[in-house]
Design a protein around this motif. Sequence first.
Motif, PDB file in Angstrom:
ATOM      1  N   GLN A  37       1.546  -0.515  -4.603  1.00 28.81           N
ATOM      2  CA  GLN A  37       2.491   0.479  -5.110  1.00 28.81           C
ATOM      3  C   GLN A  37       3.602   0.748  -4.106  1.00 28.81           C
ATOM      4  OE1 GLN A  37      -0.458   3.502  -5.962  1.00 28.81           O
ATOM      5  NE2 GLN A  37      -0.115   3.250  -8.166  1.00 28.81           N
ATOM      6  N   LEU A  38       3.281   0.728  -2.834  1.00 28.70           N
ATOM      7  CA  LEU A  38       4.309   0.949  -1.820  1.00 28.70           C
ATOM      8  C   LEU A  38       5.312  -0.197  -1.795  1.00 28.70           C
ATOM      9  CD1 LEU A  38       2.360   2.509   1.190  1.00 28.70           C
ATOM     10  CD2 LEU A  38       3.534   3.651  -0.708  1.00 28.70           C
ATOM     11  N   ARG A  39       4.852  -1.424  -1.992  1.00 28.67           N
ATOM     12  CA  ARG A  39       5.791  -2.556  -2.049  1.00 28.67           C
ATOM     13  C   ARG A  39       6.720  -2.418  -3.261  1.00 28.67           C
ATOM     14  NH1 ARG A  39       1.256  -5.479  -0.454  1.00 28.67           N
ATOM     15  NH2 ARG A  39       0.888  -6.271  -2.553  1.00 28.67           N
ATOM     16  N   ILE A  40       6.177  -1.998  -4.381  1.00 26.76           N
ATOM     17  CA  ILE A  40       6.981  -1.801  -5.595  1.00 26.76           C
ATOM     18  C   ILE A  40       8.013  -0.690  -5.357  1.00 26.76           C
ATOM     19  CG2 ILE A  40       6.869  -1.007  -8.000  1.00 26.76           C
ATOM     20  CD1 ILE A  40       5.852  -3.832  -7.713  1.00 26.76           C
ATOM     21  N   ALA A  41       7.569   0.422  -4.780  1.00 32.76           N
ATOM     22  CA  ALA A  41       8.479   1.536  -4.496  1.00 32.76           C
ATOM     23  C   ALA A  41       9.546   1.124  -3.487  1.00 32.76           C
ATOM     24  CB  ALA A  41       7.699   2.745  -3.988  1.00 32.76           C
ATOM     25  N   ALA A  42       9.178   0.298  -2.501  1.00 26.90           N
ATOM     26  CA  ALA A  42      10.147  -0.161  -1.502  1.00 26.90           C
ATOM     27  C   ALA A  42      11.234  -1.000  -2.156  1.00 26.90           C
ATOM     28  CB  ALA A  42       9.440  -0.959  -0.409  1.00 26.90           C
ATOM     29  N   ARG A  43      10.870  -1.832  -3.115  1.00 26.44           N
ATOM     30  CA  ARG A  43      11.870  -2.641  -3.830  1.00 26.44           C
ATOM     31  C   ARG A  43      12.815  -1.734  -4.612  1.00 26.44           C
ATOM     32  NH1 ARG A  43      15.831  -5.648  -4.435  1.00 26.44           N
ATOM     33  NH2 ARG A  43      15.984  -6.819  -6.365  1.00 26.44           N
ATOM     34  N   ALA A  44      12.270  -0.730  -5.264  1.00 27.73           N
ATOM     35  CA  ALA A  44      13.116   0.220  -6.002  1.00 27.73           C
ATOM     36  C   ALA A  44      14.061   0.930  -5.038  1.00 27.73           C
ATOM     37  CB  ALA A  44      12.258   1.223  -6.757  1.00 27.73           C
ATOM     38  N   ARG A  45      13.555   1.283  -3.889  1.00 23.51           N
ATOM     39  CA  ARG A  45      14.402   1.967  -2.898  1.00 23.51           C
ATOM     40  C   ARG A  45      15.556   1.075  -2.447  1.00 23.51           C
ATOM     41  NH1 ARG A  45      14.237   3.114   3.043  1.00 23.51           N
ATOM     42  NH2 ARG A  45      15.727   4.799   3.211  1.00 23.51           N
ATOM     43  N   GLU A  46      15.284  -0.224  -2.265  1.00 24.68           N
ATOM     44  CA  GLU A  46      16.355  -1.157  -1.895  1.00 24.68           C
ATOM     45  C   GLU A  46      17.477  -1.113  -2.935  1.00 24.68           C
ATOM     46  OE1 GLU A  46      14.874  -5.141  -1.581  1.00 24.68           O
ATOM     47  OE2 GLU A  46      13.449  -4.625  -0.008  1.00 24.68           O
ATOM     48  N   LEU A  47      17.096  -1.158  -4.198  1.00 29.03           N
ATOM     49  CA  LEU A  47      18.091  -1.152  -5.274  1.00 29.03           C
ATOM     50  C   LEU A  47      18.855   0.169  -5.320  1.00 29.03           C
ATOM     51  CD1 LEU A  47      15.944  -2.938  -7.982  1.00 29.03           C
ATOM     52  CD2 LEU A  47      17.978  -3.869  -6.851  1.00 29.03           C
ATOM     53  N   LEU A  51       7.412   3.806 -12.883  1.00 31.83           N
ATOM     54  CA  LEU A  51       7.366   2.559 -12.128  1.00 31.83           C
ATOM     55  C   LEU A  51       5.982   2.402 -11.514  1.00 31.83           C
ATOM     56  CD1 LEU A  51       8.641   0.026 -10.951  1.00 31.83           C
ATOM     57  CD2 LEU A  51       9.435   1.413  -9.029  1.00 31.83           C
ATOM     58  N   ILE A  52       5.499   3.469 -10.905  1.00 28.41           N
ATOM     59  CA  ILE A  52       4.145   3.472 -10.345  1.00 28.41           C
ATOM     60  C   ILE A  52       3.456   4.754 -10.773  1.00 28.41           C
ATOM     61  CG2 ILE A  52       4.629   1.998  -8.349  1.00 28.41           C
ATOM     62  CD1 ILE A  52       4.951   4.490  -6.649  1.00 28.41           C
ATOM     63  N   THR A  53       2.157   4.681 -10.891  1.00 24.88           N
ATOM     64  CA  THR A  53       1.355   5.857 -11.225  1.00 24.88           C
ATOM     65  C   THR A  53       0.294   5.992 -10.143  1.00 24.88           C
ATOM     66  OG1 THR A  53       1.702   5.481 -13.587  1.00 24.88           O
ATOM     67  CG2 THR A  53      -0.099   6.957 -12.966  1.00 24.88           C
ATOM     68  N   PRO A  54       0.507   6.879  -9.206  1.00 19.80           N
ATOM     69  CA  PRO A  54      -0.481   7.016  -8.134  1.00 19.80           C
ATOM     70  C   PRO A  54      -1.792   7.569  -8.690  1.00 19.80           C
ATOM     71  CG  PRO A  54       1.140   8.771  -8.003  1.00 19.80           C
ATOM     72  CD  PRO A  54       1.597   7.835  -9.076  1.00 19.80           C
ATOM     73  N   LEU A  55      -2.872   7.155  -8.062  1.00 22.59           N
ATOM     74  CA  LEU A  55      -4.153   7.751  -8.402  1.00 22.59           C
ATOM     75  C   LEU A  55      -4.202   9.133  -7.793  1.00 22.59           C
ATOM     76  CD1 LEU A  55      -6.488   4.690  -7.925  1.00 22.59           C
ATOM     77  CD2 LEU A  55      -5.732   5.713 -10.061  1.00 22.59           C
ATOM     78  N   ARG A  56      -5.138   9.923  -8.234  1.00 20.44           N
ATOM     79  CA  ARG A  56      -5.276  11.285  -7.702  1.00 20.44           C
ATOM     80  C   ARG A  56      -6.619  11.426  -6.995  1.00 20.44           C
ATOM     81  NH1 ARG A  56      -0.911  15.015  -8.508  1.00 20.44           N
ATOM     82  NH2 ARG A  56       0.449  14.032 -10.034  1.00 20.44           N
TER      83      ARG A  56
END
Length: 110
Positions: free
Chosen positions: A59-69, A42-47
């Motif tokens: 990426q945090l907004r995308i992860a937050a939406r996934a968390r809601e689901l 879903l997201i690929t964090p940089l290193r």
Amino acid sequence: MTANDSFDRLDDDDYPAYTIGRAAELLGTTQGFLRAVGEARLITPLRSEGGHRRYSRYQLRIAARARELVDQGTPIEAACRIVILEDQLEEARRINAEYRRTASQSATGD
């Protein structure tokens, strides 16, 4: 790098400013959840140079939406796929609106 360059990053949604610990804290979730959405692509964090994960606000907004689901009972793999499709739909709508705006301007001779 100048001070202005640093300040410009404050408004950059794609700048990888957050460590995995801080990202998890902001989302109210675990680091394991962030790793799982990464594994689901879903997201690929940089290193960082040291190999540590860094997350952007986008990426945090995308992860937050996934968390809601997931919190609503959706399996994480399905939640990630739903979020990807929602993101693609939003981008298609944005492109469509831009095409319409351009076509309208062309038709009126602007």
